[in-house]
Design an enzyme around this catalytic site. Structure first.
Site, PDB file in Angstrom:
ATOM      1  N   GLY A 156     -18.255  60.027   1.668  1.00  0.00           N
ATOM      2  CA  GLY A 156     -17.677  61.307   1.302  1.00  0.00           C
ATOM      3  C   GLY A 156     -16.202  61.344   1.640  1.00  0.00           C
ATOM      4  O   GLY A 156     -15.727  60.610   2.501  1.00  0.00           O
ATOM      5  N   SER A 157     -15.450  62.187   0.962  1.00  0.00           N
ATOM      6  CA  SER A 157     -14.065  62.415   1.349  1.00  0.00           C
ATOM      7  C   SER A 157     -14.042  63.342   2.569  1.00  0.00           C
ATOM      8  O   SER A 157     -15.076  63.855   2.998  1.00  0.00           O
ATOM      9  CB  SER A 157     -13.289  63.034   0.185  1.00  0.00           C
ATOM     10  OG  SER A 157     -13.160  62.095  -0.854  1.00  0.00           O
ATOM     11  N   GLY A 158     -12.858  63.524   3.123  1.00  0.00           N
ATOM     12  CA  GLY A 158     -12.740  64.385   4.298  1.00  0.00           C
ATOM     13  C   GLY A 158     -12.643  63.592   5.587  1.00  0.00           C
ATOM     14  O   GLY A 158     -12.560  64.174   6.674  1.00  0.00           O
ATOM     15  N   HIS A 159     -12.658  62.249   5.476  1.00  0.00           N
ATOM     16  CA  HIS A 159     -12.577  61.391   6.668  1.00  0.00           C
ATOM     17  C   HIS A 159     -11.269  60.598   6.704  1.00  0.00           C
ATOM     18  O   HIS A 159     -11.171  59.597   7.396  1.00  0.00           O
ATOM     19  CB  HIS A 159     -13.738  60.404   6.679  1.00  0.00           C
ATOM     20  CG  HIS A 159     -15.077  61.029   6.498  1.00  0.00           C
ATOM     21  ND1 HIS A 159     -15.553  61.991   7.345  1.00  0.00           N
ATOM     22  CD2 HIS A 159     -16.035  60.855   5.560  1.00  0.00           C
ATOM     23  CE1 HIS A 159     -16.758  62.373   6.941  1.00  0.00           C
ATOM     24  NE2 HIS A 159     -17.070  61.701   5.857  1.00  0.00           N
ATOM     25  N   LYS A 193     -22.015  53.205   5.597  1.00  0.00           N
ATOM     26  CA  LYS A 193     -22.308  54.000   6.789  1.00  0.00           C
ATOM     27  C   LYS A 193     -23.739  54.539   6.663  1.00  0.00           C
ATOM     28  O   LYS A 193     -24.153  54.977   5.586  1.00  0.00           O
ATOM     29  CB  LYS A 193     -21.312  55.160   6.914  1.00  0.00           C
ATOM     30  CG  LYS A 193     -19.868  54.665   7.050  1.00  0.00           C
ATOM     31  CD  LYS A 193     -18.904  55.722   7.559  1.00  0.00           C
ATOM     32  CE  LYS A 193     -18.781  56.946   6.681  1.00  0.00           C
ATOM     33  NZ  LYS A 193     -18.409  56.663   5.280  1.00  0.00           N
ATOM     34  N   ASP A 217     -25.603  57.923   1.492  1.00  0.00           N
ATOM     35  CA  ASP A 217     -24.783  56.719   1.296  1.00  0.00           C
ATOM     36  C   ASP A 217     -25.661  55.517   1.038  1.00  0.00           C
ATOM     37  O   ASP A 217     -25.408  54.712   0.131  1.00  0.00           O
ATOM     38  CB  ASP A 217     -23.910  56.462   2.529  1.00  0.00           C
ATOM     39  CG  ASP A 217     -22.841  57.533   2.718  1.00  0.00           C
ATOM     40  OD1 ASP A 217     -23.217  58.694   2.925  1.00  0.00           O
ATOM     41  OD2 ASP A 217     -21.645  57.199   2.632  1.00  0.00           O
ATOM     42  N   HIS A 247     -19.364  64.901   9.735  1.00  0.00           N
ATOM     43  CA  HIS A 247     -19.534  65.745   8.550  1.00  0.00           C
ATOM     44  C   HIS A 247     -19.641  67.206   8.931  1.00  0.00           C
ATOM     45  O   HIS A 247     -20.265  67.988   8.218  1.00  0.00           O
ATOM     46  CB  HIS A 247     -20.780  65.335   7.768  1.00  0.00           C
ATOM     47  CG  HIS A 247     -20.714  63.946   7.241  1.00  0.00           C
ATOM     48  ND1 HIS A 247     -21.115  62.867   7.979  1.00  0.00           N
ATOM     49  CD2 HIS A 247     -20.249  63.460   6.076  1.00  0.00           C
ATOM     50  CE1 HIS A 247     -20.923  61.762   7.274  1.00  0.00           C
ATOM     51  NE2 HIS A 247     -20.398  62.085   6.124  1.00  0.00           N
TER      52      HIS A 247
END
Ligand SMILES: Nc1ncnc2c1ncn2[C@@H]1O[C@H](COP(=O)(O)OP(=O)(O)O)[C@@H](O)[C@H]1O
Ligand SMILES: Nc1ncnc2c1ncn2[C@@H]1O[C@H](COP(=O)(O)OP(=O)(O)O)[C@@H](O)[C@H]1O
Ligand SMILES: [Mg+2]
Ligand SMILES: [Mg+2]
Ligand SMILES: [Mg+2]
Ligand SMILES: [Mg+2]
Lengths: 332, 210, 332, 210
Positions: free
Chosen positions: C53-56, C104, C109, C218
């Site tokens: 996911g994005s945001g990391h 991950k 995922d 998350h």
């Protein structure tokens, strides 16, 4: 106040201890709280030092190392360091070729560095100073404290550090620092306030739908409080004064620096950079180099600043030169 | 009421240190509104160190005492207030020299020298909205009342400092961090003018307590 | 919600556009949202891809470049990418020597990468997968979703990326990735929640005197809510389970990684690192390498995670090997 | 009441998409408590795309329709729910094949195949506290009631899904993100079991609306 700290009094000392633990190959800390490059002094090399209040990490301690600063003087949080520190730093890095002080333009920083320079000169060390004052949110005037030194400082330290590493003499690096200063403009904004540890509560209060435009890096309120806007509109609000004041225009090569204030994640900085790039492209300004990340911060403040530096060939070459510090590293 | 002697100097620094500690939050709060939220912290750190250094010093002439305070402030405070208050005490020191006690006139001259030092160091003039706007009227009021003796002269100085601080509150600042705020600084008291007012109140009370 | 964004739908696309604008020398973006190393595919080199996911940020896109990832697949914020992305990435980087997927360990995922691997294999590309599951806050069990993949992922990507760059074959890099996974342990904590842009409000609420211990990346709540504590106590709470579970002890060489969650400034991370270093020293554990900064984040969450990796000589050598990506760079 | 045909499939997907959109916040909120606050967003994104793809597709057999939905979900949702709901529809597709309409028994077999697919893909069993705990009882209730015709069978399935969702709310989760929470997940409804309940309610209502 939610911070990863042990006590408000120990913040600076423990962070410095952590830096030494992590980067002992690059730097050491000497009394009274001066971060010194591990291999300083280097004979015949001009020493480059800077300093300022803590709370702006990685600036300045994170820029100590090969190709950048020889020493950094961290004050208490948001409080300029004391002359004893700059004096000790100057002595520690003097390799006989003189020492340049890069000073951000705040009354306290300027006065404390001045006192230190006088003391160092009295001890026979040649010292020059260049004051960085790049914040276009503040009116440029002889009758006031003048513009603050913000993002341009990071660029000046890298470029001047490379020149000193390459063996340029004190007059040359001083002139170069001044040239960077003359060609760099910045402006910042905040989505949230920061909290000075010893104060224990936010320096200012902002509503959920408000932001501050034209802030500095010490949690000082900005010129203006506005309704929260989108990233593009915010970028325009910062870029407008920068472009105007700096006279950036078609044919210019610039270094564009999008900086996070400490609490803003990288994903947002890239959204801002996207708009900066578009605005430069529209105007025929070529972004020859860029830097995106949190390099001059204001504790955990959310927000960003934008800096544009008009590059010439020498500055570009010096920007590209190898650097090996905790926070900036390439070519090494 | 006697001259200004070492005991008075000690009481002065100690009273000022106490009050800065008590009013640390208030001063920091004032600095939050127009600056960087550290003035109370800075002053408290500096004067608690200065008081300790004076205690270590023991018996000494007035110049040495003031110099100890000034050097300690310069070495511990940082920010704008470190060099400014440091210069204030260093100039007191030069003016008071090796005297063990100062007459009202001598104290007045020393305060005048301190004012000049602060203005040289910081380049602020009247109405820039800084500590100078409390310091300058205080020194002038002291001079004007010095014929009445040290007690009344210091009382007049403290009153003038407070009045100066009030007078500039509505202004825009031209020096210090508050200058970055433009018109947003209007209506906010200046932190440094506030601490300078406390300085003169402490000096008045330290001498009166004799 | 206070963020430097234009619209909640455009966050990922605009950030990617900003990355390409800033780092066009290192990477490009191909449909459907895959960040690919500028010079991929490289004939004969094993391709290394990751995603999530994005945001990391900077993970994973910020790790694309020489000596690290060949491609990264960013999903929607906190949502694992779709198989189309991993398939496109696999095809784009395949230089005939096969492709390793570093995944991950999250149900989404794992399943999406699995689907992509099946599709790629059906197209004749040799694919292996290594699942990173280093979060000791989660019980290691065959009967559950198992441990999350967190900070260890960054280290695996660097080390394995260097091995692939050096020409190791698919079996070797796969075994190496597994060796990193077997020797790495992490744990994280949060001082504040983050806000998923599309959700518009904080994922969880924390009182002014509370923190979450054992969080993931998350915005999921942690194992336990505790009263806010000092940095040393927090560091002990994270290091305890890491040291125990990983069996780190006297004589071990480790890489110590103190990571910020996105909203925590560097000054605080150094305070945490200071304690990590002290705890390792007490136990006779040698920190041979370290990394301090925000490399695997959770939007603007304030907090940190700690990762320890037991190093062997090969891992150390590969960690030191040149890398040139937007977020990690040395020796180049 | 007729067999399950293309029109019913369209209504089903469209009704489900509508309800996911309406309940997007609620589902996201449930996922905030035990996961990463995206389930409503994911499902809304996927099913609005699937509905659009179905509209583009026009007339087609049931297998092609279900395959279009499944492929679209896999390509647009991501996360855990993308492959799981995607597999659900892909298995429906394989089981329904080129039929233009399915009998109650055929629909039951297809739902059973879909359940098996979800379990193979996600490896969750009963009481792991996932969407399986709504899906599995729904499929069994459908089978048990299928003698009464499609309407009653779907009504029973929807009711069983809802009951399954309620039943597992007190449990600790063993699969999905909620498993990271340990006992803190107890008492929180599972987001996926909630969306699966909405799926069966949508299917029931889409068929009943015929
Ligand atoms: N140039 C100056 N001359 C005299 N006083 C000044 C000047 N600049 C600032 N001050 C005084 O210093 C005060 C702020 O002190 P402090 O907060 O301790 O320092 P800083 O601004 O560096 O944080 C101001 O309120 C003002 O009275
Ligand atoms: N292994 C699994 N098997 C079946 N369902 C699962 C599994 N893992 C998670 N789920 C379901 O997926 C739901 C979460 O979906 P979503 O939030 O969209 O994905 P993510 O967890 O990747 O963010 C959970 O509430 C649960 O019902
Ligand atoms: Mg200050
Ligand atoms: Mg201040
Ligand atoms: Mg998700
Ligand atoms: Mg989710």
């Amino acid at each position: 106040m939610k911070k990863l700290i042990n006590s408000t009094d120990a913040v600076v000392d423990e962070a410095l201890a952590g830096m030494v633990a992590a980067h002992g190959d690059l730097l050491r800390v000497i009394e009274p709280n001066v971060v010194v490059r591990a291999d300083a002094p280097r004979q015949g090399k001009v020493g480059i030092i800077s300093g300022g209040g803590s709370g702006h990490e990685p600036m300045h301690g994170g820029f100590v190392g090969m190709g950048m600063l020889d020493a950094a003087c961290p004050g208490a949080v948001f409080t300029s360091p004391v002359p004893d520190q700059m004096l000790a730093a100057t002595k520690a890095v003097d390799g006989g070729a003189g020492v340049l002080h890069i000073v951000k333009n705040y009354t306290g920083d300027v006065m404390n560095f001045e006192l230190a320079a006088e003391l160092a000169q009295a001890e026979g060390i040649e010292v020059t100073s260049v004051v960085i004052a790049d914040d276009v949110a503040v009116k440029d005037s002889l009758y006031t404290a003048g513009r603050r030194g913000v993002g341009g400082t990071v660029l000046a330290e890298k470029i001047v550090g490379a020149a000193a590493e390459a063996g340029q003499d004190l007059a040359a690096v001083t002139a170069l620092a001044q040239r960077v200063q003359d060609n760099v403009r910045s402006m910042g904004m905040a989505l949230t306030s920061c909290t000075v540890p010893a104060a224990g509560k936010p320096t200012f209060e902002l509503g959920e739908d408000e932001m501050e435009i034209g802030i500095g890096i010490h949690g000082e309120p900005g010129r203006e409080r506005r309704k929260l806007a989108g990233a593009d509109e915010i970028t325009e609000a910062l870029m407008g004064p920068i472009l105007d004041d700096g006279g950036f225009g078609s044919g210019d090569d610039v270094l564009a620096f999008v900086n996070g204030m400490g609490g803003t994640p990288l994903i947002e900085l890239y959204i801002v950079y996207n708009k900066v790039a578009a605005m430069c492209a529209e105007r025929g300004i070529a972004i020859a180099r860029n830097l995106v990340g949190s390099y001059i911060t204001s504790l955990e403040m959310a927000g960003c600043s934008i800096t544009l530096l008009k590059l010439d060939d020498e500055m570009t070459r010096l920007w590209d030169a190898p650097v090996h510090t905790p926070a900036l590293r390439w070519g090494a | 009421m006697s001259d200004f002697d070492g005991a008075a100097m000690s009481r002065f620094v100690s009273t000022f240190a106490d009050r800065l500690h008590e009013r640390r939050e208030e001063l920091t709060q004032l600095d939050s509104a127009v600056g960087d939220a550290d003035h109370g912290i800075n002053m408290d750190r500096g004067f608690s160190a200065a008081r300790a250094k004076l205690a270590e010093l023991g018996e000494a002439d007035l110049g040495t005492m003031a110099k100890t305070v000034g050097m300690t402030l310069i070495s511990t405070v940082g920010g704008a207030s470190g060099p400014l208050y440091g210069t204030f005490f260093l100039r007191l020191s030069t003016s008071l020299g090796e005297r063990d006690a100062a007459s009202t006139g001598e104290l007045g001259a020393a305060l005048r020298a301190a004012l000049d030092g602060v203005q040289q160091r910081g380049k602020a003039i009247a109405d820039d909205k800084t500590m100078v706007d409390a310091l300058l009227p205080a020194v002038e009021a002291f001079d004007a009342a010095s014929g009445d003796g040290i007690g009344p002269a210091l009382a007049a100085a403290a009153q003038a400092a407070a009045a100066g601080r009030e007078r500039i509150t509505p202004l825009v600042a031209r020096k210090g961090r508050a200058s970055y705020l433009g018109e947003r600084a209007m209506g906010h008291p200046d932190p440094g003018a506030t601490s300078t007012t406390i300085l003169f109140e402490s000096l008045r009370d330290a001498v009166a307590a004799d």
